[in-house]
Design a protein around this motif. Sequence first.
Motif, PDB file in Angstrom:
ATOM      1  N   ASP A 227       0.536  -0.897  -0.175  1.00 42.03           N
ATOM      2  CA  ASP A 227      -0.009   0.153   0.219  1.00 42.03           C
ATOM      3  C   ASP A 227       0.970   0.926   0.445  1.00 42.03           C
ATOM      4  OD1 ASP A 227       1.069  -0.177   2.664  1.00 42.03           O
ATOM      5  OD2 ASP A 227      -0.590   0.250   3.517  1.00 42.03           O
ATOM      6  N   GLY A 228       2.030   0.989  -0.041  1.00 40.20           N
ATOM      7  CA  GLY A 228       2.983   2.143  -0.208  1.00 40.20           C
ATOM      8  C   GLY A 228       4.456   2.420  -1.603  1.00 40.20           C
ATOM      9  N   PRO A 229       4.480   2.940  -2.217  1.00 38.30           N
ATOM     10  CA  PRO A 229       6.162   2.784  -2.704  1.00 38.30           C
ATOM     11  C   PRO A 229       6.221   1.849  -2.983  1.00 38.30           C
ATOM     12  CG  PRO A 229       5.742   5.168  -1.607  1.00 38.30           C
ATOM     13  CD  PRO A 229       5.232   4.216  -0.916  1.00 38.30           C
ATOM     14  N   ALA A 230       6.142   1.349  -4.409  1.00 39.56           N
ATOM     15  CA  ALA A 230       7.072  -0.312  -3.873  1.00 39.56           C
ATOM     16  C   ALA A 230       8.668  -0.323  -4.310  1.00 39.56           C
ATOM     17  CB  ALA A 230       6.237  -1.285  -5.253  1.00 39.56           C
ATOM     18  N   PRO A 231       9.002   0.724  -5.153  1.00 38.63           N
ATOM     19  CA  PRO A 231      10.395   0.975  -4.493  1.00 38.63           C
ATOM     20  C   PRO A 231      10.727   0.897  -3.432  1.00 38.63           C
ATOM     21  CG  PRO A 231       9.683   1.857  -6.679  1.00 38.63           C
ATOM     22  CD  PRO A 231       8.458   1.679  -5.975  1.00 38.63           C
ATOM     23  N   ASP A 232      10.350   1.542  -2.781  1.00 40.18           N
ATOM     24  CA  ASP A 232      11.099   1.644  -1.871  1.00 40.18           C
ATOM     25  C   ASP A 232      10.882   0.780  -0.696  1.00 40.18           C
ATOM     26  OD1 ASP A 232      11.391   4.323  -2.350  1.00 40.18           O
ATOM     27  OD2 ASP A 232       9.935   5.537  -1.319  1.00 40.18           O
ATOM     28  N   VAL A 233       9.713   0.152  -0.588  1.00 39.09           N
ATOM     29  CA  VAL A 233       9.782  -1.205   0.475  1.00 39.09           C
ATOM     30  C   VAL A 233      10.423  -2.346  -0.539  1.00 39.09           C
ATOM     31  CG1 VAL A 233       7.456  -1.959  -0.783  1.00 39.09           C
ATOM     32  CG2 VAL A 233       8.458  -2.418   1.409  1.00 39.09           C
ATOM     33  N   LEU A 234       9.909  -2.301  -1.751  1.00 42.36           N
ATOM     34  CA  LEU A 234      11.791  -4.011  -1.833  1.00 42.36           C
ATOM     35  C   LEU A 234      12.523  -3.493  -2.323  1.00 42.36           C
ATOM     36  CD1 LEU A 234       9.269  -4.303  -5.323  1.00 42.36           C
ATOM     37  CD2 LEU A 234       8.902  -5.022  -3.457  1.00 42.36           C
ATOM     38  N   ALA A 235      13.027  -2.094  -2.100  1.00 41.79           N
ATOM     39  CA  ALA A 235      14.814  -2.062  -1.572  1.00 41.79           C
ATOM     40  C   ALA A 235      14.610  -2.785  -0.880  1.00 41.79           C
ATOM     41  CB  ALA A 235      15.321  -0.448  -1.946  1.00 41.79           C
ATOM     42  N   ARG A 236      14.007  -2.146   0.708  1.00 45.08           N
ATOM     43  CA  ARG A 236      14.468  -2.867   2.247  1.00 45.08           C
ATOM     44  C   ARG A 236      13.915  -4.105   2.070  1.00 45.08           C
ATOM     45  NH1 ARG A 236      11.059   1.572   3.132  1.00 45.08           N
ATOM     46  NH2 ARG A 236       9.096   0.703   3.651  1.00 45.08           N
ATOM     47  N   ILE A 237      12.761  -4.347   1.386  1.00 44.64           N
ATOM     48  CA  ILE A 237      12.884  -6.477   1.528  1.00 44.64           C
ATOM     49  C   ILE A 237      14.084  -6.857   0.564  1.00 44.64           C
ATOM     50  CG2 ILE A 237      11.697  -8.709   0.745  1.00 44.64           C
ATOM     51  CD1 ILE A 237       9.352  -6.239   1.189  1.00 44.64           C
ATOM     52  N   GLY A 238      14.711  -6.035  -0.742  1.00 45.83           N
ATOM     53  CA  GLY A 238      15.833  -6.773  -1.204  1.00 45.83           C
ATOM     54  C   GLY A 238      16.967  -7.059  -0.349  1.00 45.83           C
TER      55      GLY A 238
END
Length: 301
Positions: A227-238
């Motif tokens: 529900d947030g900006p995908a690039p930001d959260v996915l970068a943290r998960i990566g």
Amino acid sequence: MRLTETDLELVAALQEDGRASFESLAGRVGLSRKAVRSRVLRLIADGVVRVVATVRPDFDGIHANAYLSVSVIGARRDEIARTLAEQDEAVFVSIVAGQASVVAEIRTTDLGRVRDLVDRLRGTDGVAAVETIVYTDVVKEPHLPPPLTTGGAAPAIDQTDRTLVDLLRRDGRASYAELAAHVGLSAAATRARVRHLLDCGVARIVTLVNPTKLGRSVMTGFALDLDGPAPDVLARIGEIAAVDFLARTLGSADAVGTIVTTTTEDTIAVLDRIGTLAGVAGLRSWTHLRLVQERYGAPGA
């Protein structure tokens, strides 16, 4: 095959450098070159590891990636998994515990081919449903070559280069002398060609480890609603070390990924960490029970 600590150390060394010489491996584990050669060949023969070259997807004309979750009726799980593994487009097939019975990663030329495969699969006896999630961006992928170092322009590739890549996709540890015999060049010239292919990002030598053979890895898949900006959260998960693969997707999930840990407790901790990140609205997961196929070398090999 029962793996010793020395075997595990050799596996780790091969994951760092799949083409490491037997001499360097021997120095690392404190055994003779002959003993290390025997152990490495046994690890390969027993299916614990495979050392292969992987290539940029466009090298093979690959422009569509998808993740399939297959629900199976009755006791047809193994049969359906084998059927999927026989498809040239399926580079990864696994039997899982969760809502689905079998999952697969598909790599092919275009979305039309993905649709055709899904249609065939849905018409297979024993298949109750197929959920398709299409990749839009790969965030973290351990098997692909690094980005091009040629300013974005694809390097010139001739038939000799393609032959070398195909040979390395079958055996990433083939010696330069063996490769040279196939392409009619000297070992030195062959080495220079291979180094160029690796350095400019056309190919990469990787060591594929079968976690079920290794006996101490827990592999878990997950899908996310964001529900947030995908690039930001996915970068943290990566950035989480245990996250082995991560892709942004379209379909019933906004992202899919894979976690590899050594214990169930570690897996739970990683899932909790991901699920509580800002921007993650939902998380569902499944456990890989048996790896049926992992084929990131030559298509159809």
